[in-house]
Design an enzyme around this catalytic site. Structure first.
Site, mmCIF file in Angstrom:
data_model
loop_
_atom_site.group_PDB
_atom_site.id
_atom_site.type_symbol
_atom_site.label_atom_id
_atom_site.label_comp_id
_atom_site.label_asym_id
_atom_site.label_seq_id
_atom_site.Cartn_x
_atom_site.Cartn_y
_atom_site.Cartn_z
ATOM 1 N N GLU A 132 -4.883 7.597 -2.750
ATOM 2 C CA GLU A 132 -5.412 6.287 -2.342
ATOM 3 C C GLU A 132 -5.699 5.407 -3.555
ATOM 4 O O GLU A 132 -5.637 4.176 -3.462
ATOM 5 C CB GLU A 132 -6.680 6.465 -1.503
ATOM 6 C CG GLU A 132 -6.400 6.900 -0.083
ATOM 7 C CD GLU A 132 -5.553 5.907 0.705
ATOM 8 O OE1 GLU A 132 -5.942 4.735 0.832
ATOM 9 O OE2 GLU A 132 -4.483 6.316 1.192
ATOM 10 N N HIS A 151 0.834 -1.204 0.000
ATOM 11 C CA HIS A 151 0.000 0.000 0.000
ATOM 12 C C HIS A 151 0.877 1.266 0.000
ATOM 13 O O HIS A 151 0.714 2.144 -0.856
ATOM 14 C CB HIS A 151 -0.911 -0.013 1.232
ATOM 15 C CG HIS A 151 -1.811 1.176 1.359
ATOM 16 N ND1 HIS A 151 -3.120 1.167 0.942
ATOM 17 C CD2 HIS A 151 -1.592 2.429 1.847
ATOM 18 C CE1 HIS A 151 -3.666 2.344 1.171
ATOM 19 N NE2 HIS A 151 -2.765 3.131 1.726
ATOM 20 N N GLU A 152 1.802 1.328 0.930
ATOM 21 C CA GLU A 152 2.648 2.529 1.024
ATOM 22 C C GLU A 152 3.558 2.639 -0.200
ATOM 23 O O GLU A 152 3.837 3.752 -0.666
ATOM 24 C CB GLU A 152 3.460 2.519 2.328
ATOM 25 C CG GLU A 152 2.621 2.530 3.613
ATOM 26 C CD GLU A 152 1.617 3.684 3.701
ATOM 27 O OE1 GLU A 152 1.898 4.774 3.169
ATOM 28 O OE2 GLU A 152 0.529 3.483 4.303
HETATM 29 ZN ZN ZN Z 1 -2.979 5.212 2.068
#
Ligand code: ZN
Length: 506
Positions: A300, A265-266
């Protein structure tokens, strides 16, 4: 015009450097700083940021921005210069309209509220937190009053700070039909036999997890020449320039996805930051420079694209699973890749947003969006929050928190003044699927690339379509440019139903 532009850029370069220096201190605070250093560090960061604010809001910068406005008519609206002049004016106007004394009061109140929130959460007692949260929200409404001119809903002012160009009416038009679909899908999955995720809950040594996370991050394109991966309590990404982007993760020895999926995710956030055009470097608009991600939801969309759309796909694990078996000798020998894939996609209504699966996640966000909107508009009182929260948890997910520490007090956002921020997590998830659909349409063999562990062309596509633009475009603009249409919930529902219908045999 060229002279004024050069002068403006010179001023903004100083703003950029001050913000970047503050960011280095923030990164250090979350990773390596001893706990005892917190007080002086808070002063150091505040000093650098307030200097950045002062430079950005100087009369000189204001005059240059005004002088450059007529030039907009002659510039290509897609040029870096036009974006700079446009965004500099927008940020300058916001900063100039809100009294700095109010900003200072907000920051102090939010700092106190965050401390109280921590204590109240530990004591599982919302009544301790309530007066502090009321103060935070009162100040938010005062802040909104300076910027609300022309807004249909005062809450839109707060949304706009994280997601320019999006209104609560637009969000409702997406969330309302999506909510009904999600609630139904969660119920259908709940009625099916549960997926066994024990393969992901074995013993995975910390060092081996970190080493494997690095392998995966690097393979998908994270550039360790221009970035680092470290440990912190809460995973995050922070950039000092596109040349130096830091990510962090956390580790649980008995649950592999906890660190691995956080890292992916990061890394998705970081790939975005590492891919911003060098031409936007050192354009330090306050509070965010031009050479960073466009908005919260676009950010995101990138992190969730890598974490969920790719990272929780069978194709992804067809490539990485043999490497995972080798990275954890003896741990996964008896596991089939399909079982591992299913373990990563177990769906179960749960209390904590940050640990929610792909299907239930959206409902956690909708709940927060509805409450924020009602609070800012005075349709709901802070004292009623726990009850309203729990009623929605029951209605959407069929579960009720045993106490407020795992209910209304679980997130740091509201105490920290981050109101209007939550919807972007879900907007990003929705957009990530639209990007995936578009990518597959343009490159029909992309799934085979994933199976072979080839991620360079996917990254190149995202760089071209999204990353290089930095903050130039808004979510609605990028959606039109990349997919040819507006943000839409239908592809997202189709994606979830297809994927989880298969996982759960619906
Ligand atoms: Zn995030």
């Amino acid at each position: 015009m060229q002279a004024a532009l050069a002068q403006l850029k010179e001023h903004l370069a100083r703003v950029h450097d001050l913000l970047a220096a503050a960011a280095v201190l923030e990164w250090d605070q979350e990773t390596f700083m001893p706990d005892g250093g917190a007080q002086p560090r808070a002063h150091q960061i505040a000093t650098l940021r307030s200097l950045g604010h002062r430079f950005f809001t100087s009369e000189e910068v204001g005059r240059l921005i005004e002088d450059l406005q007529p030039a907009l008519a002659d510039l290509d609206p897609d040029s870096d210069e036009a974006a700079l002049i446009r965004l500099a004016k927008k940020e300058y106007d916001v900063q100039a309209r809100v009294p700095s004394a109010l900003i200072a009061r907000m920051e102090e109140t939010e700092r106190m509220a965050t401390q109280t929130w921590q204590k109240a959460r530990q004591a599982r007692d919302f009544s301790l937190f309530r007066p502090e949260l009321e103060k935070v929200l009162d100040l938010k409404r005062e802040y909104v009053s300076y910027l609300a001119e022309g807004a249909a809903n005062p809450y839109d002012v707060l949304l706009d700070r994280y997601e320019p160009g999006i209104t609560s009416a637009q969000i409702e038009a997406v969330f309302t039909p999506l909510r009904a679909e999600l609630v139904e899908l969660v119920r259908a999955i709940g009625a099916a036999p549960q997926v066994d995720d024990s393969a992901a809950r074995r013993h995975f040594p910390v060092d081996a997890q970190m080493a494997f996370s690095r392998v995966v991050a690097e393979r998908i394109g994270f550039d360790f020449e221009h970035g680092r991966l470290d440990l912190s309590a809460h995973p995050f990404t922070i950039q000092f320039s596109a040349e130096d982007v830091r990510i962090t993760t956390r580790v649980r020895e008995n649950f592999l996805p906890y660190s691995l999926m956080s890292t992916i995710h990061e890394a998705g956030h970081a790939l975005y930051e590492q891919g911003v055009s060098p031409a936007l470097y050192r354009l330090g608009l306050y509070p965010e420079p031009l050479n960073t991600g466009a908005s919260m939801s676009i950010h995101e969309s990138q992190s969730r694209f890598y974490e969920n759309v790719l990272g929780r796909s069978l194709a992804f694990w067809e490539h990485f699973f043999p490497q995972a078996q080798a990275a954890f000798p003896g741990v996964l020998d008896d596991v089939d890749v399909k079982d591992f894939y299913r373990a990563l996609n177990r769906v179960e209504p749960s209390l904590i947003r940050t640990e929610a699966d792909e299907v239930t996640y959206g409902l956690h966000i909708m709940l927060r969006f509805e409450l924020e909107d009602a609070l800012i508009n005075g349709r709901m009182q802070v004292k009623d929050l726990p009850e309203e929260w729990n009623a929605r948890m029951q209605q959407y997910l069929g579960i009720v928190p045993p106490d407020d520490s795992v209910g209304v007090m679980q997130d740091i956002h509201w105490s920290a003044g981050l109101v209007g921020y939550f919807p972007d997590y879900l907007l990003g998830s929705i957009f990530s699927v639209q990007l995936w659909d578009q990518l597959r349409q343009e490159r029909p063999a992309v799934l085979d690339e994933v199976r072979r562990g080839e991620f360079a062309d996917i990254l190149a596509w995202l760089r071209e379509k999204i990353h290089r633009h930095g903050r130039k475009y808004t979510l609605p603009e990028l959606s039109e440019r990349v997919t040819g249409g507006p943000l839409a919930w239908q592809p997202y529902v189709h994606y979830l139903k297809t994927k989880f219908g298969e996982v759960y045999g619906l």
